[in-house]
Scaffold this motif. Structure first.
Motif, short mmCIF file in Angstrom:
data_model
loop_
_atom_site.label_atom_id
_atom_site.label_comp_id
_atom_site.label_asym_id
_atom_site.label_seq_id
_atom_site.Cartn_x
_atom_site.Cartn_y
_atom_site.Cartn_z
N SER A 92 0.73 -0.77 -0.11
CA SER A 92 0.03 -0.10 0.08
C SER A 92 0.74 1.09 -0.13
N LYS A 93 0.14 2.12 -0.74
CA LYS A 93 1.03 3.61 -0.44
C LYS A 93 0.05 4.60 -0.56
N SER A 94 1.34 6.01 0.16
CA SER A 94 -0.26 6.72 0.77
C SER A 94 0.40 8.60 -0.77
N VAL A 95 -0.01 8.85 -0.88
CA VAL A 95 0.46 10.23 -1.44
C VAL A 95 0.32 11.60 -1.35
N SER A 96 0.51 12.10 -1.05
CA SER A 96 -0.35 13.36 -0.58
C SER A 96 1.52 14.64 -0.44
N PRO A 97 1.14 15.92 -0.79
CA PRO A 97 2.06 16.89 -0.45
C PRO A 97 2.34 16.81 0.96
N TYR A 98 1.79 17.05 1.81
CA TYR A 98 2.05 17.03 3.08
C TYR A 98 2.72 15.55 3.98
N ILE A 99 2.97 14.59 2.71
CA ILE A 99 4.04 13.62 3.09
C ILE A 99 5.22 13.75 2.78
N PRO A 100 6.09 13.97 3.67
CA PRO A 100 7.36 14.40 2.95
C PRO A 100 8.01 12.81 1.82
N SER A 101 7.62 12.37 2.02
CA SER A 101 8.23 10.81 0.80
C SER A 101 7.22 9.24 0.87
N SER A 102 6.90 9.34 -0.21
CA SER A 102 5.87 8.52 -0.22
C SER A 102 6.35 7.23 -0.81
N ARG A 103 5.84 5.73 0.19
CA ARG A 103 6.92 4.57 -0.75
C ARG A 103 5.97 3.42 -0.44
N TRP A 104 5.95 2.09 -1.32
CA TRP A 104 5.31 1.17 -1.07
C TRP A 104 5.73 0.93 -0.14
N GLU A 105 4.25 0.34 1.14
CA GLU A 105 4.96 -0.36 2.64
C GLU A 105 3.97 -1.58 2.55
#
Length: 221
Positions: free
Chosen positions: A197-210
């Motif tokens: 799963s992955k979360s993408v948002s401009p408020y999340i500094p880094s996003s990766r598949w967990e």
């Protein structure tokens, strides 16, 4: 969802054909109560119940309830309940409310539709919309909505793709999951679940598949 290994003990009453907890298998509207208990790595437990209220061989209206991350000492991370409708053809809908202590309340409407089903293949699509009511007056009410498409082969191998959007936080959640049935008979089922799963948002500094995964054991009576 808890991104961890989960052991589930599901208890259900069924006569003749039954619909497996993962949504696969021959369709039949259950007329008995069923419940499930799962454990989390931190020692807490999740409990869910479904109790039929009224219906016939084609449609069933049930009461549903759940408690998430209960410590056994009277506290929990979430608790809720509502109504569920199930159809013999694999369609269904739920309307549930949930209380998250020290955060707020949630109201969720969800629906699923079976798109294709035969002896080997099953395709089901689902969608939901959640309105969250935070306790903090600084945070406005906000909505989360999304959907998922799942495929199951021969009641043994399955995969699903899902996406959810929360506009207030400009956040999009993606999920890709798979499941493998290790053992099944008329009374029990053992399954392996895994995915990312992955979360993408401009408020999340880094996003990766967990990664996430779990083992589930279901028992039918």
């Amino acid at each position: 969802m808890f991104k961890s290994t989960i052991l589930v003990l599901a208890i259900a009453c069924a006569n003749g054909l039954y619909l497996f907890e993962d949504g696969s298998g021959p369709y039949r509207v259950r007329r008995q109560a069923r419940g499930s208990v799962s454990t989390n790595p931190d020692g807490t437990s999740n409990v869910a119940m479904k109790v039929p209220l009224a219906g016939n061989d084609k449609n069933m209206l049930s009461a549903v309830g759940s408690i998430g991350a209960a410590s056994g000492k009277g506290d929990f991370k979430a608790a809720g309940g509502g109504l569920a409708w199930d159809n013999v053809n694999g369609h269904g809908a739920t309307l549930t409310g949930q209380r998250i202590p020290e955060f707020g309340d949630q109201l969720t409407a969800a629906a699923k539709a079976n798109l294709f089903h035969n002896d080997k293949h099953d395709v089901t699509a689902s969608a939901f919309a959640t309105r969250t009511f935070p306790n903090n007056p600084v945070i406005p009410n906000f909505d989360t909505y999304g959907g998922k498409v799942g495929y199951t082969y021969d009641n043994k191998l399955g995969a699903s793709l899902g996406m959810a959007q929360t506009d207030l936080f400009k956040k999009t959640d993606y999920s890709a999951m798979g499941n493998l049935n290790l053992f099944r008979n008329r009374d029990s089922s053992l399954d392996l679940n895994a995915g990312f799963s992955k979360s993408v948002s401009p408020y999340i500094p880094s996003s990766r598949w967990e990664p996430s995964g779990g083992i589930s054991f279901s028992r039918f009576f």
